[in-house]
Design an enzyme around this catalytic site. Structure first.
Site, PDB file in Angstrom:
ATOM      1  N   GLU A 316       0.775  -1.229   0.070  1.00 20.58           N
ATOM      2  CA  GLU A 316      -0.065  -0.011  -0.109  1.00 20.58           C
ATOM      3  C   GLU A 316       0.886   1.256  -0.040  1.00 20.58           C
ATOM      4  O   GLU A 316       0.832   2.002   0.822  1.00 20.58           O
ATOM      5  CB  GLU A 316      -0.998   0.229   1.054  1.00 20.58           C
ATOM      6  N   CYS A 413     -10.499   0.704   8.023  1.00 20.18           N
ATOM      7  CA  CYS A 413      -9.951   1.647   8.263  1.00 20.18           C
ATOM      8  C   CYS A 413     -10.546   3.245   7.538  1.00 20.18           C
ATOM      9  O   CYS A 413     -10.683   4.104   8.406  1.00 20.18           O
ATOM     10  CB  CYS A 413      -8.412   1.633   8.356  1.00 20.18           C
TER      11      CYS A 413
END
Length: 649
Positions: A316, A413
């Protein structure tokens, strides 16, 4: 010297805006209630959360095993933070009672020494503070601290604040340079900026010093390797030996020496936010310069036109400068939210319109793209090019790309991060520097500002993002002298500004991208800003290989895309001629009504192509095609289909 530039609290800002008002209301009426159901596992068809249940088990109120990621507690924390922001603006006894009940459960889950983390309390109590590299313990603590500060500022209630103070005190005992302390830091930055908020809420300098310790220590030792050696190089994620990529965790150098954004994108911008906080609080010029260098690398060489950051799915993460692929991009919603956190903090250090431009770009594009218009579906990843057939497991390089927004995520998240940002939007509009009020974002509403003993009410009426007109009206009890600094955005080729109907020459007003009007203001004085809203054919830096020969359309702060719902499939064959006239239109069915762009384009068709995969003399025929471009943030709200931001020219 570090500039003292303070943002006006959302407590003094009441948003009343035709565009953003729908989002703030959506968060209040739909998003926060929906997310409470999600983290209680009451949304049919959504991925399991178990976040609330973990706290009940840790509190001794329920039986069972821990479920979820090691940082699952943060979904509850971010939800509570969003609730705090909502309560700051509007009482809601029912919502407050739900939050209070959750806080009671959290209190029962806290250990006698102050420790608070359901994963380690339930599943691995013997492993506390033994794997800072992977276990997100301080990251999770940071989010609970942010929630506590927001809830305290909203309600005045101290229970959650007391809980996190006990936890922070415990952390201060665990970490440090003493003989029985850990000389380290977390694998995922967050605690740093949270501790500064706790310092502001309590006035206790211990928390500021602890934040500074984590910033100063990062990358100065081999803490991750040393703790891995002590536990036999085990990993919390898998059974194999842990692999520590120092760049992934931003520990390859001390933070003051990091000149390029590398590794996990969210970690970088959270770290940058903490660095800026400490630079401001301690007047640290070296940390300011390091923050500026890191910021410039991110937005100058590694940011998408949509304000997305983090170009690769592996980790990521950032990759290298100018490597910005459109179809395999990651561009996590949380990363753009973190970029906005950093932009706001840079504005506190030096009020330059460049930072507000980036904040605006991320906000209008990637951030609100991360949530469907119904407030109940969310993107984790925000691509700039989508071909759905690649995204259904046939090509594993695209497994992370979703052509439509899911209801929830096991690793959730992003949805609560969106909720807490949008519910605190008022914190990002105005700041005060000495005798000047800065207007950073064009979002309508009323703002109360105290300036040198004078109470000033500023009313903004904004027609953005569809029209380039902004009106400010000043309300004062008696004439008062101050400066009003209005941002002239980088996307506007020319602007004009009027005070009480009389145009003022901009050249004599400009400072760092703001038109600064110093005068004695009287009650009812008006400032009108007119901005160029012509459609821009945006080109990318020649080193960005993915966009060679392509163009993207932008009007005002809004980036546009083409979608299959309007243009049919095979978007890779669409061409936008250089001389094509770009016309504005209006779609009153999409997103409550949006301005679209229409053009006479071309599409290459292979009507005479044989079954051969490759052919020497075959030609594609270009045929006229009406093209419709929609705001990027609205894509994937009409079912599954292709989408493309950068179009061949």
């Amino acid at each position: 010297m570090v500039t003292a530039n303070s943002f006006v609290s959302m407590k003094q800002v009441n948003i009343d805006d035709s565009f953003w008002g729908q989002y703030t209301q959506l968060v209040r009426d739909v998003v926060v209630p929906y997310q409470w159901e999600a983290i209680n596992d009451r949304v049919e068809g959504a991925e399991k959360s178990h976040a609330v249940q973990n706290f009940k088990i840790a509190a001794g109120l329920a039986e069972g095993e821990f479920y979820g990621f090691v940082f699952q507690d943060t979904d509850v924390a971010k939800w509570l933070e969003a609730v705090g922001y909502l309560l700051m603006k509007q009482p809601n006894p029912e919502l407050e009672a739900i939050a209070d009940e959750m806080i009671d459960i959290i209190e029962k889950a806290q250990q006698p020494d102050g420790y608070l983390n359901t994963y380690f309390t339930i599943k691995a109590p013997e492993d506390k503070w033994k794997n800072l590299t992977e276990a997100h313990e301080l990251y999770t603590a940071g989010h609970m601290i942010e929630a506590a500060v927001a809830y305290y500022e909203a309600t005045g209630k101290t229970k959650l604040l007391d809980i996190v103070c006990r936890f922070a005190d415990h952390i201060a005992e665990v970490f440090g340079d003493g003989p029985d302390q850990l000389p380290g830091y977390d694998g995922h930055q967050e605690i740093e900026l949270a501790l500064v908020k706790l310092y502001h809420a309590t006035g206790n300098e211990k928390y500021l010093n602890l934040s500074k310790y984590f910033i100063d220590m990062r990358g100065t030792n081999n803490f991750f390797e040393e703790e891995a050696e002590k536990r036999g190089w085990t990993s919390i994620w898998h059974k194999n030996r842990i692999h520590i990529d120092k760049k992934y965790f931003q520990v390859h150098k001390p933070v003051r020496e990091q000149a390029e954004a590398v590794g996990h994108a969210v970690r970088v911008v959270y770290m940058l936010s903490g660095m800026i906080d400490i630079a401001r609080e301690t007047n640290d010029e070296t940390l300011l310069n390091a923050s500026r260098t890191l910021w410039n690398n991110i937005v100058g060489k590694q940011m998408y036109i949509t304000g997305g950051i983090g170009s690769m799915v592996h980790g990521e993460a950032f990759s290298v400068d100018y490597d910005l692929p459109n179809d395999t991009v990651y561009a996590e919603t949380c990363a753009s939210i973190g970029l906005i956190f950093s932009a706001q903090r840079m504005l506190q250090l030096e009020p330059h319109a460049h930072y507000a431009d980036v904040m605006e770009r991320a906000l209008y594009n990637t951030v609100i793209s991360g949530m469907a218009l119904d407030g109940k579906h969310f993107f984790y990843v925000n691509p700039l090019e989508v071909f759905p057939s690649q995204c259904h497991g046939h090509n594993h390089n695209y497994n992370h790309i979703k052509p439509v927004r899911p209801e929830w995520y096991g690793c959730a998240c992003c949805p609560p991060n969106l909720a807490r940002l949008l519910s605190s939007l008022g914190d990002y509009l105005y700041s005060v520097n000495n005798d000047t009020i800065y207007s950073h974002l064009f979002i309508g509403g009323k703002t109360q500002v105290e300036l040198n003993g004078n109470s000033i009410e500023l009313t903004q009426v904004s027609e953005l993002p569809w029209q380039g007109k902004v009106l400010y009206e000043v309300s004062v009890d008696a004439p008062v002298s101050f400066g009003l600094a209005v941002r002239i955005p980088g996307w506007s080729d020319h602007a004009s500004i009027y005070v009480n109907g009389e145009e003022i020459e901009l050249s004599g007003l400009m400072k760092d991208g703001y038109a600064v009007i110093h005068r004695e203001w009287k009650n009812g004085d008006k400032v009108e800003l007119k901005l160029d809203m012509s459609i821009k054919r945006m080109k990318s830096h020649p080193k960005i290989r993915a966009n060679a020969g392509k163009v993207a359309l932008q009007r005002g702060p809004i980036v546009y895309c083409i979608e299959e719902a309007d243009n049919g499939g095979n978007l890779q064959h669409v061409r936008l001629p250089k001389n094509a006239e770009l016309k504005l239109a209006f779609n009153d069915e999409l997103a409550g009504g949006v301005v679209t762009i229409e053009a006479d384009g071309l599409i290459e068709e292979a009507s005479d192509w044989s079954d051969e995969l490759y052919a020497a003399n075959a030609e594609l025929q270009q045929k006229p095609k009406k093209l419709t471009f929609i705001p990027y943030y609205t894509w994937a709200n009409r079912g599954e289909g292709e989408m493309m931001v950068w179009v061949k020219e």
